[in-house]
Design an enzyme around this catalytic site. Structure first.
Site, PDB file in Angstrom:
ATOM      1  N   ASP A   1       0.847  -1.192   0.000  1.00  0.00           N
ATOM      2  CA  ASP A   1       0.000   0.000   0.000  1.00  0.00           C
ATOM      3  C   ASP A   1       0.884   1.244   0.000  1.00  0.00           C
ATOM      4  OD1 ASP A   1       1.036   0.128   2.590  1.00  0.00           O
ATOM      5  OD2 ASP A   1      -0.693  -0.914   3.444  1.00  0.00           O
TER       6      ASP A   1
ATOM      7  N   GLU B   1       2.324 -10.541   0.094  1.00  0.00           N
ATOM      8  CA  GLU B   1       2.679  -9.147   0.359  1.00  0.00           C
ATOM      9  C   GLU B   1       4.046  -9.031   1.032  1.00  0.00           C
ATOM     10  OE1 GLU B   1       0.614  -4.996   1.820  1.00  0.00           O
ATOM     11  OE2 GLU B   1      -0.037  -6.837   2.809  1.00  0.00           O
TER      12      GLU B   1
END
Length: 620
Positions: A167, A571
């Site tokens: 992000d 991730e």
């Protein structure tokens, strides 16, 4: 009267004073003498007198002035030199006329190759105005309004720093731990970084992070009352559709929604971790005095704030509590105090870090399922290794010896718990240690343990200690390095899936990394908040390769799903990659480069009073 002389021909010579012999008598007498003389052999000198000049023999020796040598040896020597010179010239001529084939050095080991890539991940995570040499073609300047767009914050310039993961949120808590780990690895292994050609690169990475931290509080002041703890928000609970860093799937360069700033006024854990990051970085940059002192001043200010305003930064249901919830701040007190002692040499920090009450609150005297697991949340294991270093090399003695010995013993216990023969932690069938007990995202804990084991084994080697005891059993330092190697080798591809969990390393690695910037093509099209969802949900590989990113990792059954939407597998994070870099550099090279024993002690004064100078020489 007569006298006798020596006849040069060998016989007696009688000389008469009055000689009346005739010539015939004389001739006859001389013939008698000649026969007497020739009746025995003549030496060479006598023959030359008798026979006159003759043909000379060849000399057996050669007089060279300073030495006399045998003629045969002389001729052989001269001949050999002439032949050797001819051959040397002939060989040189051949070598010069034949095309050259340059033989390169031995290829670098896998750990060094992976190190080059792992460092590149940090380049891809940079926020703000990027430097020219960033070397990630699909990244550009981003979030240049951070701080300015939030009227509620005092800190208006919060441009820079690193995005945490897939992000665009900037979390100071895990980011400062990441920078501390990188600095620690540079302090110990700068020679290895230099040999790999990565020393300047890793120092640039650390400086980029440290410069941003200095913006998040009033770094010129001695006392502060707030820190900017986070930029951006990720909470999407309750079905909220408000654009934020988790609801939207956008390239950081295209973000146009508001990015709020979270400030904290009582955040001991965050402030102490940031102090550790700046203090350790000040040792990395000790040759740049002005910058190093700036970092030390900031670290002092942060640590004072952490002690004065007690509290957890993630308390009260903050956004950070959803993603990086801190369980305690006592371990950061020990960790931050140790780093400030090394950075300043001020014994008050060592007194604090070795206070038994602090260690007790940090959980140093009891076990628990996560004892010995170093992470962005709990730094106790790292602090114990760091303070064991002090005992091994400087042995400060009273009043620190008792607690340092305790930390040293506990470090030994932690190292024992990493070994397969002990049952503190399970392992997968493929051999991966389960430091988080089967929960998702295991690799970030594994790399930290691999680094601790490698660096501690190097400490023991440097202290001429061949190993350590686990109960009655003695284990050599090689056992620790074997543990580190097997765990890192698993991550590099020696696992049941036969795949590397570092993007870009090897032939088989994750292609659907959970990362906004890597999954959206740089094609001059701006995809809005929801417009990027098509790339999030696509089954196609990422158009951009996030080189060096270590993904979250496999599950407890060695299974892995290369799916972009499942962040528990795919991730990467700053903290995870920092531990990876530290472990890789510790294992890299041919073993000739060791730890740097002394740099970390640069600011530490002598532990005992220096001896007085000798008295002046006596003069009468």
């Amino acid at each position: 009267m007569s006298m006798y002389g020596r006849d040069p021909w060998g016989g007696p010579l009688e000389i008469h004073a009055a000689d009346s012999a005739t010539d015939d008598d004389r001739s006859r007498n001389f013939q008698d003498y000649d026969r007497a003389a020739l009746s025995r052999p003549l030496d060479e000198t006598q023959q030359s007198w008798l026979l006159g000049p003759r043909e000379q023999k060849k000399k057996k020796y050669v007089d060279l002035g300073c030495i006399i040598v045998s003629r045969k040896i002389f001729l052989w020597t001269v001949g050999t030199l002439l032949v050797s010179g001819f051959l040397a010239g002939f060989i040189t001529l051949i070598v010069k006329t034949v095309p050259h084939h340059h033989h390169s050095h031995a290829p670098p080991d896998n750990y060094t190759l992976a190190l080059h890539k792992a460092l590149m991940f940090f380049n891809a995570q940079r926020s703000g105005k990027l430097p020219r040499h960033n070397n990630v073609s699909w990244r550009g300047n981003s979030c240049l309004q951070d701080g300015k767009s939030d009227p509620s914050t005092v800190m208006k310039d919060l441009v820079g720093g690193y995005y945490d993961a897939g992000d665009a949120i900037k979390f100071n808590f895990p980011a400062s731990f990441a920078m501390t780990m990188l600095s620690w690895s540079v302090i110990e292994y700068s020679a290895k970084y230099e040999a790999a050609g990565e020393l300047n690169h890793v120092k640039d990475i650390i400086k980029w992070g440290a410069d941003y931290f200095l913006k998040t509080f009033n770094s010129s002041a001695d006392t502060i009352d707030r820190i900017a703890a986070q930029v951006g928000v990720g909470d999407t609970s309750g079905g909220s559709t408000t654009p934020n860093d988790h609801y939207c799937w956008m390239r950081p360069e295209d973000i146009d929604y508001d990015r709020p700033v979270y400030e904290c006024h009582s955040c001991s854990d965050l402030a102490a971790e940031m102090a550790a990051a700046l203090a350790s970085a000040s040792i990395v940059f000790k040759d740049n005095k002005a910058y190093s002192q700036k970092l030390v001043h900031g670290a002092r200010t942060l640590f004072k704030f952490s002690r004065d305003q007690r509290g957890r930064y993630s308390a009260g249901g903050s956004d950070a509590a959803l993603f990086y919830n801190s369980s305690s701040y006592w371990d950061e007190f020990v960790w931050g105090g140790a780093w400030l002692y090394y950075a300043t040499g001020n014994s008050s920090y060592l007194q604090l870090a070795t206070t038994p009450g602090l260690a007790k609150h940090a959980g140093a005297f009891w076990g628990g399922p996560d004892y010995g697991v170093l992470s962005w949340d709990n730094k106790l294991a790292g602090a114990q290794v760091l303070l064991s270093r002090l005992r091994l090399f400087l042995s400060p003695g009273y009043p620190y010896e008792e607690i340092l010995r305790t930390f040293h013993n506990q470090t030994s216990i932690i190292m024992c718990s990493y070994l397969p023969v002990f049952l503190s932690f399970n392992r997968t069938k493929g051999g991966l240690i389960q430091l988080n007990h089967g929960r998702p995202q295991p690799l970030q804990y594994v790399v930290n343990a691999a680094f601790l084991a490698a660096v501690y084994s190097d400490y023991l080697d440097a202290a001429d200690t061949p190993g350590w005891y686990c109960g009655p059993n003695f284990y050599s330092t090689d056992v620790l390095r074997d543990f580190s190697r097997t765990q890192i080798d698993y991550i590099l591809g020696k696992n049941p899936k036969k795949m590397s969990y570092i993007v870009g390393f090897g032939n088989h690695y994750p292609k659907h990394v959970h990362h906004r910037g890597a999954s959206i093509p740089k094609n001059k099209i701006k995809y809005n908040c929801k417009g990027g969802w098509r790339w999030r949900d696509s089954s196609k590989p990422n158009p951009n390769t996030l080189v060096g990113a270590m993904v979250a990792g496999p599950d407890r059954h060695d299974g892995f799903h290369d799916v972009r939407t499942n962040y528990n597998y795919t991730e990467p994070t700053l903290a995870g990659n920092a531990g990876l870099v530290a472990a890789l550099v510790a294992l890299s090279g041919d073993g000739s480069a060791k730890i740097d024993k002394n740099t970390i002690f640069s600011a530490v004064p002598p532990m005992f009073p220096t001896a007085p100078p000798p008295p002046a020489p006596w003069k009468p």
